[in-house]
Design a protein around this motif. Structure first.
Motif, short mmCIF file in Angstrom:
data_model
loop_
_atom_site.label_atom_id
_atom_site.label_comp_id
_atom_site.label_asym_id
_atom_site.label_seq_id
_atom_site.Cartn_x
_atom_site.Cartn_y
_atom_site.Cartn_z
N SER A 282 0.83 -1.21 0.00
CA SER A 282 0.00 0.00 0.00
C SER A 282 0.86 1.26 0.00
CB SER A 282 -0.92 0.01 1.22
OG SER A 282 -1.79 -1.10 1.21
N VAL A 502 -10.06 10.20 0.65
CA VAL A 502 -10.01 8.81 0.18
C VAL A 502 -11.01 8.64 -0.94
CG1 VAL A 502 -10.51 6.43 0.77
CG2 VAL A 502 -9.23 7.86 2.37
N PHE A 504 -12.42 5.78 -3.93
CA PHE A 504 -12.51 4.33 -4.12
C PHE A 504 -12.19 3.96 -5.56
CE2 PHE A 504 -15.37 5.57 -0.66
CZ PHE A 504 -14.80 4.84 0.36
N ASN A 511 -17.78 7.61 -7.38
CA ASN A 511 -17.22 8.15 -6.15
C ASN A 511 -18.10 9.26 -5.59
OD1 ASN A 511 -14.48 7.34 -4.91
ND2 ASN A 511 -14.16 7.06 -7.12
N GLY A 551 -7.31 3.91 -4.36
CA GLY A 551 -7.08 5.04 -3.45
C GLY A 551 -7.00 6.37 -4.16
N GLU A 889 -9.91 -2.89 0.21
CA GLU A 889 -10.25 -1.47 0.06
C GLU A 889 -11.15 -1.01 1.20
OE1 GLU A 889 -11.37 1.42 -3.63
OE2 GLU A 889 -12.61 -0.37 -3.43
N ASN A 893 -9.92 1.76 4.12
CA ASN A 893 -10.57 3.08 4.10
C ASN A 893 -11.80 3.11 5.00
OD1 ASN A 893 -8.70 3.84 2.04
ND2 ASN A 893 -9.98 2.80 0.54
N THR A 896 -13.42 6.57 6.11
CA THR A 896 -14.18 7.26 5.07
C THR A 896 -15.51 6.57 4.82
OG1 THR A 896 -12.13 7.99 4.01
CG2 THR A 896 -14.13 8.05 2.69
#
Length: 1266
Positions: A282, A502, A504, A511, A551, A889, A893, A896
């Motif tokens: 990451s 953040v 996706f 998004n 990301g 994912e 995250n 968020t």
């Protein structure tokens, strides 16, 4: 009889000795784990807790079929016994009728004079129709074979299908429960560990409840029915054999307990290794920039070494148990052969067929009990893996975000009050973040939070979102304690824009849709216009359908921020939380977006955390934070008059921008008061997860694996001919009947246990070592190969961190499933087959050829099974990687996702991804069942044909019946061994696919070679960009750099300014050689960058990024990461920390420099993370310094001090600065203004201001350059 008693006593003494030796060896390997007293596994039947009524019926029916299948072989012995008696009677008749004075009259042997032949007071029957009888027995075998075909098909199919349904439910339930957890739980559990558990650990549960269970039932059934047949044939002999059975049960229980505990420890180590891999992949850009690849491989390998140690212990204990088990079985046979011969020869209580029925019944029973032991190992592993999975599922979250409980207010006004709130993070309870915070935020007002980094501003935001509950006091919304409100509803009325947004891995439009379900395209377009994102989106070829990457990696920082703001705006929230919402924007964009935010703030309760005066001076209320308390409150002018914390922060910022004020003839007031500096204590959060310091692991060569495999093969070649399942029994049969050499064979069976015990022990130890060594090596090499790839490879959605971590975890373990102990079993089987064929051909080639005709059918079923399962395995792998991407994912995250209230959306997405592997598993179960049933059925058909033809050879060619038994037993043993080898087909298929993937990765040549290239001693740091053009590999249709031409001399500072997305950060990535330009060149000291050695180049460069990445280790280790070519001393660490104004804060922490920073630095404030990143760059002592928004996350006071440190660090170094704040770039030697990937103007600050071009426009838009 006395002799018999003595022998019984001797056998019991020897077996007890073996048990004591086994227990001692097990204890030696097991004692290291004894200190861990907590229960590490669940009860076996708890594994089925997710079974539905349908699943239960399927498993019951499958279990009954397994019972029937298991009973087939023992029941066949009844036919076998009768057939033996027929053969013996026929042989006896032939031998008696050799005398010409004897004849057969009315089915009785008589003298030729008509009188009956009498021997030992009994007459002999004759006239046996051997071929007719064999035809009848052949029909019996065919019937049993068909029964086996049907029962074994349903046995496998039903259990595999039921298991796939339950595993799908476990995965869904586990993922749903993890997504329900509060943030404090995520602080204590790393993302990498969660990903490993959801893939690797649940696979182990599947192994424990699928076909292994049906095979276990089948073997236990064969064990029970084998002994039942023995009791029917001769209860005395069977009772003697059973007398030593409890010794087997004791050892089996101890082995299962030990293996379960060791498996639990092994899984923990692999989970930690998975966490390291996920963290590193990451953060691959940071790892590459600091040359940390080898260091991370060592850190990863450190956990693999620990896992290898537990795996070898587990394999050794399994080997000890199997050796002990076979030793007991051999003792049983020694006793059975000796006592059985007494019953046949002396007491005549048993016929030869009855003796074989008992012996083979007990043999089948004992063999199947021994073969059930690998299943126990799978069960133990499954139970250990289920412990943490089920513990998580059973845990009740403190804040359940998916719960329907709680009030939903009909009307929201927006008053927020903190009433004497005390708070600390669950992972660090000894450090208070908020200390008696009391304040009121009125509805409809805009309230700004200011204060030094670590003073509790962001913690306050998280309490409002109810990521955590306060430890004391309460937070209320319109007078209602937010703990009494529905969590989903509460978060749905809150819009959040964070400093590090953040995105996706989907399209821009999707998004933005995350902000509010059911929005129209027109609303999305309007939101992007308000967020000043519309123009750059429309310039993209795919426009709103453009994929943003993992990301948001395909977007610049400013572009990501604008999309995040559009997502918040479309939410139309009652409460708006802006946590440094415009920090990543250029000055022009900030001014436009700030105006848009000012508009949307009207009528809403707005809380803004910011360090820039431009974003907070118009706030209706400004609250100053210090030491976790609100120490002052008022408007901009009121707080300036009070001359407190706010005054100090503003004064510092004004001092930094006074030159701009002069340049632009600003009317702003000049604060002449001297700033008073105050010392503040920083609150800190830590992590419960401690990571031991990395150390070099010993290198190992491929020869180690080979040498152990050779040892194993040599050992197994001898072991293959000593196992009772092999051909010995058929060789001994005729001698038992005729009283010859009984004692010799008794002695043979007494000596076999010692050989078997030793060989099984060596097999378990050596093969587990070679298997674990191979697995570790594959994982390590796979990880090394990933880190060796160019950065563009990681941009590919197929190589997302989630997919790569899943691949790393599963591929190596699948290869291990077909190596290690499996090789031992395969070689064992092949040895049996080879020995059997030699014996069979030696005694009767005709009969052997007939039986061999059936062996290809077994082999073909295995090949067909392999071909079919390969296809399913490929589909499964892709589907599970897709599911792994979703879970990775989601976990990475989670804040968020929680803020957006989108946990349910990710749960649904994950469940959709699980549908494909579930359907594939059901199909696989059917194919597996057909092939499995066919392979087992063929053996019985072989019996039918071979005994029928054997009867013909006995009748027409006078072949001795013992030879028939010997040949058939030998070949059927080989068939059984072949069937057992073919049962490894599913593991082999998975291993083949996994190995192909691994080798494909290992063989891939990176586009940017890390080993070759030029190095030189006198590195000056001159940099030139010559007509550079560049597009990202995943978006070749978007020109990012379009003829970039700029140069900087050694020791100079070059500053890049321009709108977000114009190519500033891309230029730095070309210099770091993350990518090579498509056209043009980057020259370093007149050397083209593509000819320079990559590690050498990066060793000369230090970088501080806008979003600094820290690793899940201590503060000291993170600073040491700045130079991975040597061991950085503690004195250097402290010196660098002092230069970054970090030392005082660190020394205020309980653990000081040993404080754990948490995953990605989650236990620190942003300013604290940024200062650690700066210290990391300083300790590197680079020739080139890259500062990409290095002070963007700092409060004004910290920025002033750190900027001074950076200015000091830049002396004598070539520096490239990307910044939006004028105070950080106005002293640069060259300021280059970029637009659309090219330089539009460059010069010094004064030159560009006088020119009144693009730079002048950026400066005069009304705020510090952003």
């Amino acid at each position: 009889m006395g002799k018999f008693v003595i022998i019984i006593i001797i056998i019991i003494i020897i077996t007890t000795t073996y048990l004591l030796v086994s227990l001692t060896l097990i204890y030696m390997f097991y004692r290291d784990d004894k200190k861990n007293d907590n229960k590490l596994s669940v009860g076996y039947f708890q594994l089925f807790r997710f079974a539905t009524w349908t699943d239960t019926v399927m498993m019951v029916v499958g279990g009954v079929c397994a019972l029937i299948h298991g009973a087939a072989s023992p029941l066949m012995l009844v036919v076998y016994s009768m057939m033996t008696d027929i053969f013996v009677a026929h042989e006896l008749e032939v031998q008696i009728l050799v005398d010409p004075n004897k004849t057969c009259i009315n089915n009785t042997i008589s003298w030729t004079n008509g009188s009956k032949y009498i021997s030992e007071t009994s007459t002999f029957s004759c006239g046996v129709d051997i071929e007719g009888q064999m035809t009848l027995f052949a029909y019996c075998y065919v019937g049993i074979g068909l029964g086996v075909l049907i029962s074994s098909y349903f046995q496998i199919t039903l259990w595999v299908s039921a298991a796939s349904r339950q595993i799908q439910k476990i995965r869904r339930t586990y993922f749903r429960k993890v997504m329900q957890m509060e943030m404090g739980w995520f602080d204590c559990n790393s993302v990498g560990e969660l990903n490993t558990r959801i893939s690797d650990d649940i696979n182990k549960i599947n192994d424990a409840i699928a076909d292994q269970m049906s095979i276990f039932i089948e073997r236990i059934s064969a064990f029970v029915f084998g002994f039942m047949v023995g009791f029917i044939g001769g209860w005395k002999l069977t009772m003697v054999v059973i007398a030593v059975s409890p010794l087997i049960g004791i050892a089996a229980g101890l082995m299962a307990m030990a293996v379960g505990r060791l498996t639990g420890q092994e899984l923990k180590c692999y989970a930690k290794a998975g966490a390291v891999a996920d963290e590193v992949i990451s953060s691959i850009r940071t790892v590459a920039a600091f040359g940390g690849e080898e260091k991370e491989v060592e850190r990863y390998d450190q956990n693999l070494v620990e896992a290898q140690r537990w795996g070898v212990k587990k394999g050794t204990i399994t080997g000890i148990f199997r050796g002990y088990l076979w030793s007991i079985i051999f003792f049983c046979f020694a006793l059975a052969f000796w006592y059985g011969s007494q019953l046949v020869i002396y007491t005549k209580e048993l016929s030869p067929g009855g003796l074989l029925q008992v012996l083979f019944g007990v043999l089948i029973g004992a063999m199947n009990l021994g073969q059930a032991s690998p299943c126990l190992e799978a069960f133990a592993s499954g139970r250990a893996a289920a412990k943490i999975i089920f513990d998580t599922i059973d845990r009740e979250p403190e804040i359940d975000c998916l719960s329907e409980e709680g009030h939903k207010l009909d009307k929201v006004k927006g008053d927020i009050e903190f009433d004497d709130v005390t708070f600390y993070y669950p992972s660090r309870p000894e450090v208070k973040i908020l200390n008696g915070l009391s304040m009121l935020i009125k509805a409809g007002q805009t309230t700004a939070f200011v204060g030094p980094s670590g003073s509790g501003k962001s913690a306050t935001i998280q309490l409002i979102q109810r990521f955590y509950n306060p430890k004391e006091g309460r937070v209320t919304l319109d007078g209602h304690d937010i703990r009494s409100l529905n969590v989903q509803w509460l978060r749905s009325i809150i819009g959040v824009v964070e400093q590090e947004p953040v995105l996706f891995a989907t399209t821009i439009a999707e998004n933005i849709r995350f902000g509010r379900p059911g929005v129209t395209m027109e609303e999305i377009v309007q939101a992007t216009k308000e967020a000043n994102a519309y123009n750059f989106i429309m310039e993209l070829p795919q426009k709103f359908d453009t994929l943003v990457g993992e990301g948001g990696s395909q977007m610049s920082g400013g572009q990501k921020q604008r999309i995040a703001i559009a997502r918040a705006l479309i939410r139309n929230p009652k409460i708006l939380l802006l946590d440094m919402a415009t920090s990543a924007l250029d000055n022009e964009s900030e001014a436009v977006i700030q105006e848009a935010l000012n508009k949307v703030q009207m009528g809403r309760t707005t809380i803004s955390v910011a360090h820039r005066l431009s974003t907070i001076k118009n706030a209706e209320v400004i609250v100053g934070f210090e030491h976790g308390q609100a120490v002052e409150r008022g408007t901009h002018s009121e707080l300036l008059e009070r001359q407190g914390i706010y005054f100090t922060l503003v004064t510092l910022q004004k001092d930094g921008t006074s030159k701009v004020a002069e340049s632009t003839e600003s009317d702003e007031e000049d604060f002449s008061s001297e700033a008073r500096y105050f010392r503040h204590r920083f609150n800190q959060r830590g992590s419960l997860r401690l990571r031991s310091s990395s150390h070099l692991s010993n290198d190992f060569e491929p020869d180690e694996v080979t040498s152990y495999s050779d040892q194993c093969n040599l050992k197994i070649l001898s072991d293959g001919e000593t196992s009772p399942e092999k051909v010995l029994s058929s060789l001994f049969m005729e001698y038992i009947i005729v009283k010859r050499n009984i004692f010799m064979f008794y002695i043979t069976f007494i000596s076999c246990p010692a050989v078997t015990f030793f060989s099984q022990f060596v097999q378990g130890y050596a093969f587990s070592w070679s298997g674990e060594l191979l697995t570790r090596r594959l994982r390590k090499m796979g990880f090394q190969a990933m880190l060796r790839q160019e950065i563009g490879w990681f941009d590919d959605p197929r190589n997302s961190p989630g997919a790569l971590t899943t691949r790393l975890a599963t591929d190596a373990s699948m290869v291990q499933g077909a190596t290690g102990p499996q090789i031992g079993m395969t070689v064992n089987s092949l040895t049996s087959i080879g020995a059997s064929f030699i014996i069979a051909f030696y005694f009767s080639w005709k009969l052997t050829l007939v039986i061999i005709c059936f062996l290809p059918l077994i082999a073909l079923s295995g090949v067909f099974q392999a071909k079919m399962l390969t296809g399913f395995a490929n589909d499964d792998k892709k589907a599970m990687e897709a599911a792994g991407q979703v879970s990775s994912e989601a976990f990475a995250n989670i804040r968020t996702i929680a803020g957006l209230g989108k946990e349910s959306a990710f749960v649904e997405s994950y469940e959709q991804q699980l549908e494909s592997p579930h359907r594939s598993a059901t199909k696989r179960g059917v194919i597996y069942g057909i092939c499995f049933g066919f392979a087992r059925c063929v053996i019985f058909m072989a019996y039918a044909a071979s005994f029928r033809y054997g009867g013909h050879l006995v009748s027409s060619e006078n072949l001795h019946y013992v030879i028939v038994f010997r040949v058939i037993s030998a070949i059927v043993v080989s068939g059984t061994a072949l069937g057992r080898a073919s049962s490894f087909t599913p593991d082999y298929v998975k291993a083949k696919i996994a190995a192909a993937q691994l080798f494909k990765l290992l063989d891939r040549t990176p586009k940017i070679n890390h080993t070759d290239g030029e190095k030189w001693d006198d590195f000056r740091g001159e940099i030139q960009f010559l007509n550079c053009k560049f597009t990202y590999p995943t978006r070749p249709d978007i020109q990012v750099l379009n003829g970039l031409v700029v140069s900087v001399k050694p020791g100079q500072t070059l500053a890049f300014v321009g709108s977000s997305g114009c190519g500033k950060s891309t230029s730095i990535q070309l210099l770091e050689r993350f990518y090579d330009p498509d056209e043009g060149k980057v020259l370093i000291d007149d050397h083209p960058s593509d000819t320079v050695n990559v590690p050498f180049l990066r060793a000369q460069i230090g970088i501080v990024s806008q979003e600094p990445v820290l690793f899940d280790c201590s503060i000291a280790e993170n600073i040491q990461y700045g130079d991975n070519t040597r061991t950085v001393s503690m004195e250097e660490i402290v010196d660098a920390a002092k230069k970054a104004y970090l030392h005082d804060f660190v020394m205020s922490l309980p653990d000081k420099y040993d404080t754990q920073v948490g995953a990605q630095g989650s236990q620190l404030s942003r300013g604290q993370k940024q200062r650690i990143a700066i210290a990391r760059a300083i300790v590197r002592d680079p020739k080139i310094l890259l500062l990409d928004e290095a002070t963007s996350a700092l409060d004004t006071e910290s920025e002033k001090t750190v900027q001074a440190a950076l200015d000091e660090a830049r002396k004598g170094r070539t520096s490239i600065v990307i910044a939006h704040r004028l105070s950080t770039i106005q002293s640069a030697d060259i300021i280059a203004v970029m637009s659309k990937g090219a330089i539009v103007e460059k010069g010094t600050h004064d030159e560009l201001m006088a020119r009144k071009g693009a730079y002048y426009k950026l400066v005069t838009t009304g705020a510090p350059i952003s």
